[in-house]
Write a protein that holds these residues in place. Sequence first.
Motif, mmCIF file in Angstrom:
data_model
loop_
_atom_site.group_PDB
_atom_site.id
_atom_site.type_symbol
_atom_site.label_atom_id
_atom_site.label_comp_id
_atom_site.label_asym_id
_atom_site.label_seq_id
_atom_site.Cartn_x
_atom_site.Cartn_y
_atom_site.Cartn_z
ATOM 1 N N PHE A 178 3.848 -2.604 -2.096
ATOM 2 C CA PHE A 178 4.578 -2.731 -0.824
ATOM 3 C C PHE A 178 4.714 -1.363 -0.155
ATOM 4 C CE2 PHE A 178 8.693 -2.798 1.443
ATOM 5 C CZ PHE A 178 8.459 -3.838 2.319
ATOM 6 N N ALA A 179 5.067 -0.350 -0.981
ATOM 7 C CA ALA A 179 5.233 1.012 -0.444
ATOM 8 C C ALA A 179 3.911 1.574 0.063
ATOM 9 C CB ALA A 179 5.816 1.923 -1.510
ATOM 10 N N ARG A 217 7.361 4.368 -7.538
ATOM 11 C CA ARG A 217 7.204 4.025 -6.117
ATOM 12 C C ARG A 217 7.292 5.274 -5.234
ATOM 13 N NH1 ARG A 217 11.650 0.315 -3.787
ATOM 14 N NH2 ARG A 217 12.759 2.283 -3.920
ATOM 15 N N ALA A 256 -2.446 1.682 3.183
ATOM 16 C CA ALA A 256 -3.431 1.981 2.134
ATOM 17 C C ALA A 256 -4.351 0.786 1.918
ATOM 18 C CB ALA A 256 -2.711 2.322 0.830
ATOM 19 N N ASN A 312 2.632 7.425 -3.084
ATOM 20 C CA ASN A 312 1.934 7.895 -1.878
ATOM 21 C C ASN A 312 1.665 9.400 -1.894
ATOM 22 O OD1 ASN A 312 1.673 5.353 -0.675
ATOM 23 N ND2 ASN A 312 3.758 5.428 0.133
ATOM 24 N N GLU A 363 4.145 -5.197 -7.328
ATOM 25 C CA GLU A 363 4.306 -5.542 -5.902
ATOM 26 C C GLU A 363 5.227 -4.551 -5.182
ATOM 27 O OE1 GLU A 363 3.791 -10.404 -6.131
ATOM 28 O OE2 GLU A 363 5.741 -9.489 -6.547
ATOM 29 N N ARG A 421 1.190 -0.340 1.038
ATOM 30 C CA ARG A 421 0.721 -1.137 2.181
ATOM 31 C C ARG A 421 1.454 -0.745 3.454
ATOM 32 N NH1 ARG A 421 0.438 -7.083 -0.489
ATOM 33 N NH2 ARG A 421 -1.722 -7.037 -1.131
ATOM 34 N N ALA A 422 2.732 -0.387 3.280
ATOM 35 C CA ALA A 422 3.553 -0.039 4.452
ATOM 36 C C ALA A 422 2.983 1.151 5.207
ATOM 37 C CB ALA A 422 4.981 0.253 4.018
ATOM 38 N N ILE A 423 2.157 1.960 4.537
ATOM 39 C CA ILE A 423 1.540 3.076 5.273
ATOM 40 C C ILE A 423 0.032 2.867 5.427
ATOM 41 C CG2 ILE A 423 3.354 4.698 4.621
ATOM 42 C CD1 ILE A 423 1.277 5.975 2.715
#
Lengths: 237, 290
Positions: free
Chosen positions: A102-103, A150, A109, A154, A98, A105-107
Motif C-alpha cells: 500500500f505504501a 513500511r 511503484a 520506499n 499488503e 503503490r501510493a507513490i
Amino acid sequence: MIQLDRVTVEYPNGVRALHEVSLSIAKGDFAFVVGPTGSGKSTLLKLLYREVVPTAGTVIVEGEDVGMLKPAAVPYLRRKLGIVFQDFKLLPQKNVWENLAFAMRAIGASPREIRRRIGEVLELVGLTHRCDSFPHQMSGGEQQRAAIARALVNHPTLLLADEPTGNLDPDTSWGIIQLLDQINTQGTTILVATHDNQIVDRMRKRVVELDSGCLVRDQQRGGYQSVGCVQDVTYGT
Amino acid sequence: MGLRSLEYVVQEAFTGIRRNGLMAFASVSTIALSLGVLGAFGLLVLAANNFAAAQINRFEIAVFIVGRNEADIQPTLSRIRQMSGVASARLRDREKEWAALKRDRPDFESAGVRIESIPFAVDVRVSDPDRLSVIASKIRLLPGVDAVKEGREAYQRVMVLARAVKALSLVGVVVLLVTTVFIISNAIKLTLYARRLEIRIMQLVGATNQFIRLPLVIEGVVFGAVGAVAAWVLLTIGGSYVSSVAQQIVFLGRISSGVGSGQLAMWLICLGALIGAAGSFVSIRRFLHD
C-alpha cells in the motif's frame, strides 16, 4: 541532512512548542531526542516531515527549506523520509505484505518493484514468515517491525521514529532499537524521539535534549540524564 | 497520472468498497432513500403540474349563435375558427340539444318554443388558456352571436391553484435537493472517517493529494450511482402502485408525471453520481488539510 536555525513553533492556541532551536544532523547520524512530555520532541519531528511549519526560523531537510515548501511539494519531501509511530499505524484490514505494498503503490511503484522490495525489507526486519499475518495476529514488537519495514520500503534517507518503543516491553524495545541501529549502519540517518532512559543509556548515541521547547543539551555518546555528562555542544549552536 | 496509477486508483476504489462493506451499505442505502424521497417529490410535482395543465386545457368557451339552420351560422363559425388563439370550434348537434332541453324543461315545448328558436351551440377551445377572456370578447362582437359563456371564475380558481402548486413545488424541490446533498455528503463523510487511517498513511508515505482523492471520488460516484439505481427501483414499484390507486379515484383519472422510466433512471443516476462525486470531493478536503 537536517539543519534547524533558530526555529520557533507556536500553535494557534498560543502554546509555544519550540523556542529558537538550532540543530544540525549530518547524513548517517543516529540521534535520540529526549525530554519530558510536552518538551517539544514530537513537534521537532513533525517539523521535519512538514506536519507543522515553523513560526520563525528555517528548517532545511535534504537541502529543502521545509517551511517554504508549497503544499503540492510536501508529498515529494515525505518520499525521502520514513516515519514510525508509537501506535504503529498499520492498516488493520491489510496483512503485512499488503500494508507495505500500500505504501509503495501510493507513490506509484510498479508491481515488480513492489514484490522485490517487500521481500528485501521483510528479511531485514525479520518478518518474512509473517508476511500473510494481519496486525491483530501479531505481537507489539512484530507490529512495530512491520511499521519499520513500511517506513523503509520506499528507500528513505532519513527515518524518523516518534516513541517507537512506547508500547513495548524492555526486551522487545531493545530489539527494535537494535534493528534501527542496524538500519543506520546501512547509511540511513535516524532520529528517535523517546523517553526510554534505559535504551538511551545503553546505546550511548548522540542525545538532543529538549525542555519546555528549548534545546538544553546536544551531546555525543550521551545518556538520558545530563548529570555527570560532559556536554559536547550546548544550547543551539 | 500514468496508466498504471489509474489502474491502481480504480482497483483501490473497488477494494475500498469491498473491504468497507458495512459503511458502503450504509452510504448506498442513505443515498437511495434520499434520492427516492427527492425523486418521489419531483414526480409528484410533475404529475400535479400536468394535472393542473390538463384541467386548464379542458376550459372551453360556449358560444350560442342564432340562426334558422346550419347554413345561416356558417360564416360566423368560420370566422371563429379562423381567429388566432382558437384551437377548435365544434358545433353541437341541435337535435340532441333540443332533446336535452325538452327533458330538462318540459314546459318549454308547451309554451310554444320550437327547435328553430333555440340557438346553435358551439364549443370553442383555445390554444392558450390565458387568452380565454380576450377571445371570448372578440367572439361576442361577431354577427349572430347571442351569448358567450367562458366559465371565467372556475378557470381563474384553477389557474391560482396551478400557480401555487408550481411555486410551492419549486421551493420544495430546492429544499429537498439541498437536504439530499447534505445527507449524502454526510454519509460519505462517515465512510471517509472510517478510512482516515488509510488516508493518513498515504499522506505520510508521500502520496499526492490527487492520488489519495481519486479512488475516494470514484467510490463516491459508485455509491451515488448504485444508490440511484436502488431509488429508481423503489420509485418504479411505488409509482406503479400509486398510479393504480389514483386511477380508481374518479376525479383524478389517469394522472402521470410524463417522465419515462428510462428517463427517470438516467436523471437519478446522473444526479446520484454527481452528488456522490461532489460529496466525496468536498469531504476529503477536510482529511487532506495539512
